[in-house]
Write a protein that holds these residues in place. Structure first.
Motif, PDB file in Angstrom:
ATOM      1  N   VAL A  40       0.857  -1.193   0.000  1.00  0.00           N
ATOM      2  CA  VAL A  40       0.000   0.000   0.000  1.00  0.00           C
ATOM      3  C   VAL A  40       0.888   1.237   0.000  1.00  0.00           C
ATOM      4  O   VAL A  40       1.665   1.457   0.933  1.00  0.00           O
ATOM      5  CB  VAL A  40      -0.921   0.036   1.243  1.00  0.00           C
ATOM      6  N   ALA A  43       0.606   4.970   2.830  1.00  0.00           N
ATOM      7  CA  ALA A  43      -0.004   4.258   3.962  1.00  0.00           C
ATOM      8  C   ALA A  43       0.100   5.047   5.270  1.00  0.00           C
ATOM      9  O   ALA A  43      -0.460   4.631   6.275  1.00  0.00           O
ATOM     10  CB  ALA A  43       0.665   2.892   4.125  1.00  0.00           C
ATOM     11  N   ALA A  52      -4.558  -0.164   5.060  1.00  0.00           N
ATOM     12  CA  ALA A  52      -3.479  -1.012   5.579  1.00  0.00           C
ATOM     13  C   ALA A  52      -3.918  -1.719   6.858  1.00  0.00           C
ATOM     14  O   ALA A  52      -3.662  -2.908   7.048  1.00  0.00           O
ATOM     15  CB  ALA A  52      -2.225  -0.171   5.816  1.00  0.00           C
ATOM     16  N   CYS A  55      -6.261  -4.510   5.918  1.00  0.00           N
ATOM     17  CA  CYS A  55      -5.557  -5.641   5.297  1.00  0.00           C
ATOM     18  C   CYS A  55      -4.827  -6.457   6.366  1.00  0.00           C
ATOM     19  O   CYS A  55      -4.802  -7.684   6.321  1.00  0.00           O
ATOM     20  CB  CYS A  55      -4.556  -5.150   4.253  1.00  0.00           C
ATOM     21  N   VAL A  62       1.392  -6.833   5.102  1.00  0.00           N
ATOM     22  CA  VAL A  62       1.216  -5.507   4.521  1.00  0.00           C
ATOM     23  C   VAL A  62       2.551  -4.773   4.430  1.00  0.00           C
ATOM     24  O   VAL A  62       3.247  -4.616   5.443  1.00  0.00           O
ATOM     25  CB  VAL A  62       0.226  -4.649   5.346  1.00  0.00           C
ATOM     26  N   LEU A  64       4.193  -1.268   3.876  1.00  0.00           N
ATOM     27  CA  LEU A  64       3.747   0.129   3.991  1.00  0.00           C
ATOM     28  C   LEU A  64       4.767   1.061   3.342  1.00  0.00           C
ATOM     29  O   LEU A  64       5.948   1.023   3.694  1.00  0.00           O
ATOM     30  CB  LEU A  64       3.607   0.514   5.460  1.00  0.00           C
ATOM     31  N   VAL A  86       3.668  -7.060   9.050  1.00  0.00           N
ATOM     32  CA  VAL A  86       3.837  -5.783   8.360  1.00  0.00           C
ATOM     33  C   VAL A  86       5.312  -5.480   8.151  1.00  0.00           C
ATOM     34  O   VAL A  86       6.150  -5.932   8.922  1.00  0.00           O
ATOM     35  CB  VAL A  86       3.133  -4.668   9.196  1.00  0.00           C
TER      36      VAL A  86
END
Ligand SMILES: NC(=O)c1ccc[n+]([C@@H]2O[C@H](COP(=O)([O-])OP(=O)(O)OC[C@H]3O[C@@H](n4cnc5c(N)ncnc54)[C@H](OP(=O)(O)O)[C@@H]3O)[C@@H](O)[C@H]2O)c1
Length: 290
Positions: A40, A43, A52, A55, A62, A64, A86
């Motif tokens: 993304v 973000a 984000a 998700c 994710v 970012l 993440v």
């Protein structure tokens, strides 16, 4: 203001603020993106931040991307605290070399990207008559809103082609369909991305890759904060807009817009002068506050 202008202006307001937002069921979003890598951009704030988070909750990994490292780190903590996975990749996407390095970093960390959301953008609202000494408005919007998303597509598409699967969501604006005045630089860059997306979508559908043009309505974020005339205007929350994008991850449509937006698009073809009236009505309506 004539009745026709009033009607056109009212129709535009409804289009911008009154769509029914499809909210994906948590389970169907989990089925669509759980265990997959979603990149993304933009973000650190607004719609990208809300998406984000969503998700992460749905079990995606994710990645970012944005410039503000501290905001990304804070968001990453929030996603991890909710059990999500993440990674953080601070980058100024206007710098294409930095963008390439970031794409490499993401691919090295996760192997591939399953879903790319080209969400980072800048908006500029300025009359063309005030723009003759500001060509950089055009250059800056094209750089971030058109060239950067295209370059990122080029970086992640080889992996998607190899996998025979992938989804790219390009965040556009309903303005591309309605063409309101004073946004020429912004809309030009978004319209270019729209045309690119639709052509690539047609080309890659047989390869298992879907490309979505997402025409978002007005959303209350940092992006519209400087525009005083939007203060009382109907607008989605960032979470509602993120819901729209999340629903696209489930359905993978070529075009995502509030129903009224698609009507607007049809109107543009059959009655272009009515849309011109809409534009002029908006210009008059907002003129007093600028
Ligand atoms: N808000 C609306 O009314 C509206 C309506 C239609 C469509 N949209 C579209 O929706 C998307 C998201 O908009 P938003 O309202 O959420 O915007 P926003 O709140 O202003 O957030 C923009 C995001 O883009 C990032 N960004 C800006 N410049 C960047 C750069 N050079 N490199 C990397 N990241 C950059 C910002 O993070 P950093 O500052 O940390 O870099 C921020 O995370 C955009 O594509 C916008 O055009 C918005």
């Amino acid at each position: 203001m004539s009745t026709r202008s009033r009607l056109a202006s009212a129709a535009y307001s409804v289009t911008m603020g009154g769509p029914r937002i499809k909210e994906p069921q948590e389970e169907e979003l989990r089925r669509a993106i759980g265990g997959r890598t979603v990149l993304v951009t933009g973000a650190s704030a607004g719609i990208g931040r809300a998406l984000a988070l969503q998700c992460g909750r749905a079990g995606a990994t994710v990645a970012l991307v944005a410039r503000r490292e501290d905001a990304l780190a804070e968001l990453a903590e929030e996603i991890r605290a909710e059990g999500g996975t993440v990674s953080v990749h601070p980058c100024d996407l206007s710098d294409l070399e930095a963008l390439d390095a970031t794409a490499e970093e993401v691919l090295a960390a996760h192997g591939h990207v399953d879903v790319l959301v080209n969400n980072a953008a800048r908006s500029i609202r300025r009359r063309v008559t005030d723009s003759f000494d500001r060509f950089h408005d055009v250059e800056r919007t094209v750089q971030l809103n058109y060239l950067a998303p295209v370059r990122l597509m080029h970086r992640v598409l080889p992996g998607m082609l190899e996998a025979g699967d992938g989804h790219i969501i390009n965040c556009l604006t309903l303005g591309v369909l309605a063409t309101p005045p004073k946004f020429a630089a912004y809309l030009g860059s978004k319209a270019a991305l729209d045309a690119y997306s639709r052509s690539v979508a047609a080309e890659l559908v047989e390869e298992g890759i879907r490309v979505t043009s997402a025409y978002l309505p007005l959303v209350r974020t940092e992006m519209i904060a400087p525009t005083a005339s939007y203060d009382g205007a109907p607008a989605l929350t960032a979470e509602q807009a993120a819901n729209m994008l999340a629903s696209a991850m489930v359905d993978r449509p070529r075009r995502l817009a509030p129903p009224a937006g698609l009507l607007l698009d049809a109107a543009r073809i059959v009655a272009p002068t009515s849309l011109l009236t809409t534009g002029r009505a908006l210009q008059r309506r907002f003129a007093s506050s600028h």
